[in-house]
Design a protein around this motif. Structure first.
Motif, PDB file in Angstrom:
ATOM      1  N   GLN A 284       0.838  -1.205   0.000  1.00  0.00           N
ATOM      2  CA  GLN A 284       0.000   0.000   0.000  1.00  0.00           C
ATOM      3  C   GLN A 284       0.871   1.254   0.000  1.00  0.00           C
ATOM      4  O   GLN A 284       2.018   1.248   0.460  1.00  0.00           O
ATOM      5  CB  GLN A 284      -0.910   0.003   1.228  1.00  0.00           C
ATOM      6  CG  GLN A 284      -2.073  -0.971   1.124  1.00  0.00           C
ATOM      7  CD  GLN A 284      -3.016  -0.865   2.310  1.00  0.00           C
ATOM      8  OE1 GLN A 284      -2.637  -0.382   3.369  1.00  0.00           O
ATOM      9  NE2 GLN A 284      -4.236  -1.325   2.139  1.00  0.00           N
ATOM     10  N   MET A 285       0.280   2.328  -0.532  1.00  0.00           N
ATOM     11  CA  MET A 285       1.010   3.602  -0.610  1.00  0.00           C
ATOM     12  C   MET A 285       1.425   4.086   0.767  1.00  0.00           C
ATOM     13  O   MET A 285       0.689   3.940   1.751  1.00  0.00           O
ATOM     14  CB  MET A 285       0.137   4.674  -1.271  1.00  0.00           C
ATOM     15  CG  MET A 285      -0.093   4.502  -2.745  1.00  0.00           C
ATOM     16  SD  MET A 285      -1.158   5.835  -3.367  1.00  0.00           S
ATOM     17  CE  MET A 285      -1.193   5.428  -5.104  1.00  0.00           C
ATOM     18  N   GLY A 286       2.610   4.687   0.799  1.00  0.00           N
ATOM     19  CA  GLY A 286       3.080   5.327   2.019  1.00  0.00           C
ATOM     20  C   GLY A 286       3.038   6.833   1.844  1.00  0.00           C
ATOM     21  O   GLY A 286       1.985   7.466   1.906  1.00  0.00           O
TER      22      GLY A 286
ATOM     23  N   MET B 161       0.086  -3.313   4.419  1.00  0.00           N
ATOM     24  CA  MET B 161      -0.569  -4.421   3.729  1.00  0.00           C
ATOM     25  C   MET B 161      -0.271  -4.355   2.225  1.00  0.00           C
ATOM     26  O   MET B 161       0.147  -3.312   1.703  1.00  0.00           O
ATOM     27  CB  MET B 161      -2.084  -4.374   3.954  1.00  0.00           C
ATOM     28  CG  MET B 161      -2.513  -4.479   5.403  1.00  0.00           C
ATOM     29  SD  MET B 161      -4.307  -4.305   5.589  1.00  0.00           S
ATOM     30  CE  MET B 161      -4.870  -5.725   4.654  1.00  0.00           C
ATOM     31  N   ALA B 162      -0.486  -5.487   1.576  1.00  0.00           N
ATOM     32  CA  ALA B 162      -0.312  -5.539   0.124  1.00  0.00           C
ATOM     33  C   ALA B 162      -1.477  -4.855  -0.565  1.00  0.00           C
ATOM     34  O   ALA B 162      -2.619  -4.920  -0.107  1.00  0.00           O
ATOM     35  CB  ALA B 162      -0.203  -6.987  -0.345  1.00  0.00           C
TER      36      ALA B 162
ATOM     37  N   LYS C 120      -6.577   1.726  -1.845  1.00  0.00           N
ATOM     38  CA  LYS C 120      -6.762   1.180  -3.188  1.00  0.00           C
ATOM     39  C   LYS C 120      -5.540   1.370  -4.080  1.00  0.00           C
ATOM     40  O   LYS C 120      -5.551   0.955  -5.244  1.00  0.00           O
ATOM     41  CB  LYS C 120      -7.982   1.833  -3.857  1.00  0.00           C
ATOM     42  CG  LYS C 120      -9.300   1.567  -3.153  1.00  0.00           C
ATOM     43  CD  LYS C 120     -10.451   2.254  -3.883  1.00  0.00           C
ATOM     44  CE  LYS C 120     -11.776   2.010  -3.188  1.00  0.00           C
ATOM     45  NZ  LYS C 120     -12.901   2.694  -3.898  1.00  0.00           N
ATOM     46  N   ASN C 121      -4.480   2.032  -3.539  1.00  0.00           N
ATOM     47  CA  ASN C 121      -3.308   2.362  -4.358  1.00  0.00           C
ATOM     48  C   ASN C 121      -3.726   3.116  -5.627  1.00  0.00           C
ATOM     49  O   ASN C 121      -3.345   2.768  -6.743  1.00  0.00           O
ATOM     50  CB  ASN C 121      -2.520   1.109  -4.730  1.00  0.00           C
ATOM     51  CG  ASN C 121      -1.485   0.745  -3.670  1.00  0.00           C
ATOM     52  OD1 ASN C 121      -1.480   1.306  -2.573  1.00  0.00           O
ATOM     53  ND2 ASN C 121      -0.607  -0.184  -3.998  1.00  0.00           N
ATOM     54  N   LEU C 122      -4.537   4.152  -5.413  1.00  0.00           N
ATOM     55  CA  LEU C 122      -5.129   4.870  -6.541  1.00  0.00           C
ATOM     56  C   LEU C 122      -4.998   6.379  -6.359  1.00  0.00           C
ATOM     57  O   LEU C 122      -5.303   6.919  -5.290  1.00  0.00           O
ATOM     58  CB  LEU C 122      -6.615   4.498  -6.668  1.00  0.00           C
ATOM     59  CG  LEU C 122      -7.433   5.226  -7.738  1.00  0.00           C
ATOM     60  CD1 LEU C 122      -6.957   4.838  -9.133  1.00  0.00           C
ATOM     61  CD2 LEU C 122      -8.923   4.915  -7.581  1.00  0.00           C
ATOM     62  N   LEU C 123      -4.529   7.055  -7.413  1.00  0.00           N
ATOM     63  CA  LEU C 123      -4.545   8.508  -7.477  1.00  0.00           C
ATOM     64  C   LEU C 123      -5.624   8.937  -8.460  1.00  0.00           C
ATOM     65  O   LEU C 123      -5.697   8.400  -9.581  1.00  0.00           O
ATOM     66  CB  LEU C 123      -3.191   9.050  -7.955  1.00  0.00           C
ATOM     67  CG  LEU C 123      -1.955   8.718  -7.117  1.00  0.00           C
ATOM     68  CD1 LEU C 123      -0.718   9.370  -7.722  1.00  0.00           C
ATOM     69  CD2 LEU C 123      -2.131   9.182  -5.675  1.00  0.00           C
TER      70      LEU C 123
END
Length: 483
Positions: free
Chosen positions: A360-362, A408-409, A379-382
């Motif tokens: 996941q994004m940091g 988390m992944a 969601k790892n989304l921009l």
């Protein structure tokens, strides 16, 4: 025409027409391919639509690069004694319901005729759309009880709308019911699908919508792809048993001719040159470029009058996407440019940047020249909301760095590994089309006792509009994008 109604993994009542199968045998001769049993057809169709073998990401029969499908006309490969190919199998899906039919091709099998030249394909798609509306209702989400009732009525309905396998017209929305309006007497015969006549103020609504798709790579070794297709939808509330309406589509002086035109069966006459233009053939500068007149006697419910494709020289938004790995973080650089021919007034415009197969994004540090950025670390989304206008320069950019140090992944994807990544654009532009095609409300002619109120509109929207990272690999097509 062989009619199948399918719900995922469960076949519903189907209908086969012996007269159509006999005619198909006569036309095909020794190359005739018999339609297999229902369960076999069901399995072949589910495999082709990707609704079976959910544990397999790759099915050679469906996903091989040499296998080029032209949706919505599918190929089903039949094994066994009657080995061969069933084409064109038409299928439309909505929620849990999939409807399919196999229309007869009244033309030589080789070379395969273009879909735009086959009246049976237009009739088949219209029939499926009408059956879908009948089964699901106008809202598209009926209760289970309502769906069961309509499914029980389906065999008798097919007897009415498809006597001897030839569609007369689409069924009405909802369950048939006796009309409260007296059946008129006179020389005109009222079509069976009209349970009544319109009473009240006359209104004609014509909506033109163009959809653009694109695959942009930002690399000279890969050819960017895009295509445009349009639909004209009508809702005609006009008095009379068989009122006559004519809708005319026009193009600007330098516009490319419309191609692959398909029309609703209610169209009463059509110039043959309108149907002859195909995107498969090389575009001829002398091809018919309008005006395109469609005279018809409309049903009461909204319907698709026609659809078409158009070849435009450039996509509406050109993009560049560069993603690089730098010291355990990603460096992102994006630029988007709105073409000068496109109206700078959006209903909405967003760029979605997903990241797969990472934690996941940091820390997210990005800067945009226009609009605002929303970050969804889960969601790892921009999501880059560009608003309703590009700046005067018609160019916007984004720069930044992203680390993936979450606990988390993130989401996974079998294609987007390493630096294989994309931007997906979502936008809608009211009151414009890329082809320049339009419907002038003064060109809509209605032959009725009452003068109608005529409303027209047009819009452009995106679908499957991708810009791939030029620094990584990306899926490619060996030819033009297929409808």
């Amino acid at each position: 025409m062989c009619q199948y109604a399918l719900q995922v993994y469960h076949i519903l009542p189907d209908r086969r027409f012996a007269t159509v199968e006999h005619r198909a045998k006569s036309l095909a001769g020794s190359s005739y391919v018999a339609v297999p049993e229902d369960n076999s057809v069901l399995q072949l169709l589910l495999t082709e639509l990707g609704l079976s073998d959910s544990d397999k990401d790759y099915v050679a029969l469906r996903d091989d690069c040499l296998h080029r499908q032209r949706s919505p006309a599918l190929e089903l490969c039949v094994d066994g004694p009657g080995k061969g190919i069933l084409w064109p199998v038409l299928a439309i899906s909505h929620g849990p319901l999939t409807l399919a039919c196999l229309p007869i091709v009244d033309a030589p099998a080789e070379p395969r005729p273009p879909l735009a030249s086959l009246l049976s394909v237009s009739q088949g798609l219209t029939l499926l759309a009408g059956l879908q509306t009948f089964l699901l209702g106008s809202g598209g989400k009926p209760d289970n009880e309502g769906l069961s009732v309509r499914l029980a009525m389906l065999p008798s309905l097919l007897l009415q709308v498809c006597p001897l396998g030839t569609p007369l017209d689409v069924p009405i929305s909802g369950a048939p019911a006796p009309s409260a309006v007296p059946t008129p007497v006179g020389s005109q015969k009222q079509p069976f699908w009209k349970t009544g006549l319109h009473r009240g103020r006359a209104v004609v609504n014509v909506a033109l919508k163009e959809t653009v798709r694109s695959m942009q790579y930002g690399n000279r070794s890969r050819q960017d792809l895009w295509d445009v297709y349009g639909t004209v939808t009508c809702k005609c509330e006009v008095e009379g048993v068989l009122p006559n309406v004519t809708v005319t589509l026009t193009l600007p002086p330098n516009g490319s001719p419309l191609q692959d035109i398909l029309v609703h069966p209610c169209v009463t006459s059509l110039d043959s040159c309108i149907l002859s233009a195909s995107s498969v053939d090389n575009c001829d500068s002398s091809a018919f470029s309008g005006p395109y007149k469609f005279p018809f006697s409309p049903p009461l419910e909204p319907f698709r009058l026609c659809s078409y494709t158009s070849q435009v020289p450039v996509p509406p938004i050109l993009g560049s996407y560069q993603l690089r790995e730098e010291e355990n973080q990603l460096s992102v650089s994006i630029s988007l440019k709105l073409h000068e021919s496109v109206k700078n007034s959006f209903e909405y415009c967003e760029a979605h940047m997903p990241f797969f197969n990472r934690d996941q994004m940091g820390v997210v540090e990005v800067k945009v020249s226009s609009g605002q950025m929303d970050v969804s670390k889960e969601k790892n989304l921009l999501v880059w909301a560009l608003g309703q206008k590009f700046p005067k320069s018609r160019e916007v950019s984004m720069e930044g760095k992203i680390s993936f140090s979450g606990p988390m992944a993130g989401p996974t994807d079998p294609i987007c590994t390493g630096l294989t990544a994309y931007i997906k654009l979502y936008f809608k532009v009211p009151d414009m089309t890329l082809s320049g095609c339009c419907v002038d409300q003064h060109s809509v002619q209605v032959y009725s006792s009452a003068k109608p109120r005529i409303m027209t509109c047009r819009e452009l929207q995106s679908k499957e509009y991708f810009i791939w990272n030029s620094s990584g690999t990306a899926p490619m097509s060996s030819g033009q994008m297929m409808l």
